[in-house]
Design a protein around this motif. Sequence first.
Motif, PDB file in Angstrom:
ATOM      1  N   ALA A  27      12.705   5.642   0.025  1.00 22.46           N
ATOM      2  CA  ALA A  27      11.498   6.461  -0.034  1.00 22.46           C
ATOM      3  C   ALA A  27      10.476   6.064   1.019  1.00 22.46           C
ATOM      4  CB  ALA A  27      10.882   6.377  -1.428  1.00 22.46           C
ATOM      5  N   HIS A  28      10.234   4.756   1.165  1.00 28.46           N
ATOM      6  CA  HIS A  28       9.123   4.278   1.993  1.00 28.46           C
ATOM      7  C   HIS A  28       9.609   3.203   2.967  1.00 28.46           C
ATOM      8  CE1 HIS A  28       7.653   5.020  -2.222  1.00 28.46           C
ATOM      9  NE2 HIS A  28       6.940   5.923  -1.550  1.00 28.46           N
ATOM     10  N   THR A  56       9.769   9.392   3.169  1.00 25.90           N
ATOM     11  CA  THR A  56       8.336   9.665   3.311  1.00 25.90           C
ATOM     12  C   THR A  56       7.780   8.805   4.428  1.00 25.90           C
ATOM     13  OG1 THR A  56       7.250   7.982   1.931  1.00 25.90           O
ATOM     14  CG2 THR A  56       8.305   9.851   0.790  1.00 25.90           C
ATOM     15  N   ASP A  98       4.006  10.790   1.027  1.00 23.08           N
ATOM     16  CA  ASP A  98       4.120   9.642   0.134  1.00 23.08           C
ATOM     17  C   ASP A  98       3.492   9.972  -1.218  1.00 23.08           C
ATOM     18  OD1 ASP A  98       4.111   7.151  -1.080  1.00 23.08           O
ATOM     19  OD2 ASP A  98       3.222   6.087   0.608  1.00 23.08           O
ATOM     20  N   LEU A 101       7.201  13.155  -3.184  1.00 24.48           N
ATOM     21  CA  LEU A 101       8.608  13.466  -2.950  1.00 24.48           C
ATOM     22  C   LEU A 101       9.252  14.036  -4.212  1.00 24.48           C
ATOM     23  CD1 LEU A 101      10.951  13.286  -0.894  1.00 24.48           C
ATOM     24  CD2 LEU A 101      11.490  11.042  -1.890  1.00 24.48           C
ATOM     25  N   ASP A 141       8.685   8.265  -6.223  1.00 22.36           N
ATOM     26  CA  ASP A 141       9.407   8.602  -4.990  1.00 22.36           C
ATOM     27  C   ASP A 141      10.792   7.965  -4.963  1.00 22.36           C
ATOM     28  OD1 ASP A 141       7.268  10.077  -4.078  1.00 22.36           O
ATOM     29  OD2 ASP A 141       6.572   8.562  -2.643  1.00 22.36           O
TER      30      ASP A 141
END
Length: 259
Positions: A27-28, A56, A98, A101, A141
Amino acid sequence: MNTTATSAQSPFDPAQHRIGRVLCFTAHPDDIDFGAAGTIAGWTAAGVEVSYCIMTDGDAGGFDPDTRDEIVRQRIEEQQRAAGLVGVTDIHYLHQRDGYLEPTHEVIRDVVRLIRTVRPDVVLAMHPERNWTRIQKSHPDHLAVGEAVTRAVYPAVENPFAYPELAAAGLEAYKLPWLWLIAGPEERENHFVDVTGQVEQKLAAIHVHVSQHPDVDAMDRTVRGLLQSTAQRGGLPAGRSAEAFHVVAVNGPETIAGF
């Protein structure tokens, strides 16, 4: 691949199953370094090609209100430098917001597109199930990554009639062999990789994400402790460190074809 692995009812046997290419979805920026950087460092050292897809931009991360305009650029640079420390240079971004998602068909199509492009032996992603023991692993996320990737892996990636515009662009259906999931419930873990020799590389990669982890000493202690406790859960000898996965065999000799 020369990283020692132990397993508890894992379908993956490192002595029998070859890994040549891996595609990781998180995700990050920094998720992959916390979840699997040790394993990835072992893979790349053995010649495995590893690619990342960060879904993201990590625009809601960090602690300084004065750096909002710079946080996306900073986190992209951090992830690029961290990836290089474990032998990864191929990084893709979906540029989702962010905290927002969702496993929409737009996102799933983008995942299918990338999997069909890279055609990896292993897709590594965050787990779609919530971890109630350490809920911090289950950022919404993260769960959305797991759901989107799992939906993409089956059946869309291997269904020639799913997202027909992809096939029309030359991205033919592909049968993925393996799905490896991180950050899920402990009771789902069935595969443990000994990363004792890669702990310092993993920590160095995490250290790069300075925008997210201002207390380096506390982070180091926590990560080392978690790696050692994971090794204990996996049955490794005392003093070892490990990363844990929920490994799913998607397509193999015993798979029944069909959608």
